[in-house]
Design an enzyme around this catalytic site. Structure first.
Site, PDB file in Angstrom:
ATOM      1  N   SER A 138       0.832  -1.198   0.000  1.00 55.38           N
ATOM      2  CA  SER A 138       0.000   0.000   0.000  1.00 55.38           C
ATOM      3  C   SER A 138       0.873   1.256   0.000  1.00 55.38           C
ATOM      4  CB  SER A 138      -0.972  -0.039   1.179  1.00 55.38           C
ATOM      5  OG  SER A 138      -2.142   0.703   0.886  1.00 55.38           O
ATOM      6  N   LYS A 193     -21.343  16.645   9.860  1.00 62.08           N
ATOM      7  CA  LYS A 193     -20.371  17.067  10.867  1.00 62.08           C
ATOM      8  C   LYS A 193     -19.927  15.918  11.776  1.00 62.08           C
ATOM      9  CE  LYS A 193     -17.757  20.115  12.729  1.00 62.08           C
ATOM     10  NZ  LYS A 193     -16.587  20.557  11.963  1.00 62.08           N
TER      11      LYS A 193
END
Length: 331
Positions: A138, A193
């Site tokens: 990765s 949020k």
């Protein structure tokens, strides 16, 4: 008989007081010596840069090959030290070439790209080769691309690499919270949020929003590989980018790496490329500072708050080029 008994009690009390004073003095002495040690380390190191250590080759040689290590999870504070090492190597005229030695499962997207960008700049000044240790997956593979298409990649026979993809760690403990009577009741200014809130399931709007974010990072990952592996185009990279771990043989067959060999093999190739017969191979390290020591001490004393910290940080968004960790992913 009473007076002798009182004298014994007074002696024991005095002994305890003396022991406490000695312990207090010992603690002060240890702290003072740690501070002196940290000051000495700061003095002998070149500014805030790394310390250089001889690795192999000819100790008396003027020309150097620098081993730049990227190991462990790619995240602060290690990112800053890697960037400082790259800068140090770039400015050292005695360094003629660089071995990028990677042993990392990856890490944060932003940090991986920062290192990749600085390596791009370094390769314009110093020839490079890449070696991969136990794992270079990765983000560990992402940073390897910073060496460029002209830098060969060596993997050991047992190296794991690949795992091309993006992950945003998330846990859904809403069912557990329901069983124990815990609800999420955040005060917020918008519907996104408190996204990634582990106390409730993710909404479709949130999943679409995060999907767009990680798709952007995923496309960047694939493009970086296509730009730096001359035998692979974007479509071919897309076929390999399943999140799968590849063995050394599989990675070689897929065109993700160039040679199966060890670090000494990579150094030999770099020496030949540089036309050097005598060279000093060096690597770098950072001394433990007083801040490091005190931080480690503080972490040791804070085990009681570790669970609370992990719960709070579980809502902090972290896009990662990382091998593993079941969560919200794009593969």
């Amino acid at each position: 008989m009473n007076p002798p008994e009182m004298i014994v009690i007074e002696r024991r009390t005095g002994g305890r007081l003396l022991l406490r004073l000695l312990m207090f003095g010992l603690v002060i002495s240890v702290l003072f010596n740690l501070a002196q040690f940290a000051s000495y380390q700061d003095y002998v190191s070149a500014g805030d840069g790394p310390n250089e250590r001889f690795e192999s080759g000819d100790l008396a040689a003027a020309d150097k090959i620098a081993i730049v290590e990227i190991s462990g999870t790619i995240m602060p504070p290690f990112t800053e030290r890697i960037l400082k090492t790259i800068e140090h190597v770039s400015e050292d005229d005695a360094v003629k070439g660089v071995v990028l030695a990677i042993d990392s499962p990856g890490g944060l997207v932003a940090d991986s790209h920062q290192i990749y960008h600085r390596l791009q700049e370094l390769r314009q000044k110093k020839p490079m080769v890449v070696t991969m240790g136990r794992i270079a997956a990765s983000g560990g593979y992402y940073v390897a691309m910073g060496a460029g298409p002209d830098s060969p990649i060596f993997v050991e026979p047992t190296t794991w690499t690949g795992s091309i993809g993006v992950i945003v760690p998330r846990y859904d403990v809403s069912k557990l919270a329901e069983k124990i009577g815990v609800e999420s009741d955040s005060l917020q200014t918008g519907k996104f949020k408190d996204t990634l809130n582990p106390l409730r399931p993710m909404t479709e709007d949130e999943r679409a929003m995060w999907g767009a974010i990680i798709d952007d990072a995923f496309l960047r990952f694939k493009t970086v590989i296509a730009d730096n592996r001359s035998d692979l185009d974007l479509e071919q990279v897309g076929e390999l980018a399943t999140g799968q771990i590849y063995t050394a043989d599989q990675a070689l067959e897929a065109g993700l790496v160039d040679e199966i060999g060890y670090q000494e093999d990579a150094i030999a190739v770099l020496k030949e490329k540089l036309g050097l017969s005598e060279v000093r191979v060096v690597r770098y390290s950072y001394p433990a500072t007083l801040v490091d020591l005190l931080t480690a001490s503080a972490q040791t004393r804070s085990h009681g708050t570790e669970l609370l910290r992990e719960i709070l940080e579980s809502q902090v968004p972290r896009a990662m080029y990382f091998c593993g960790w079941p969560a919200l992913t794009r593969k």
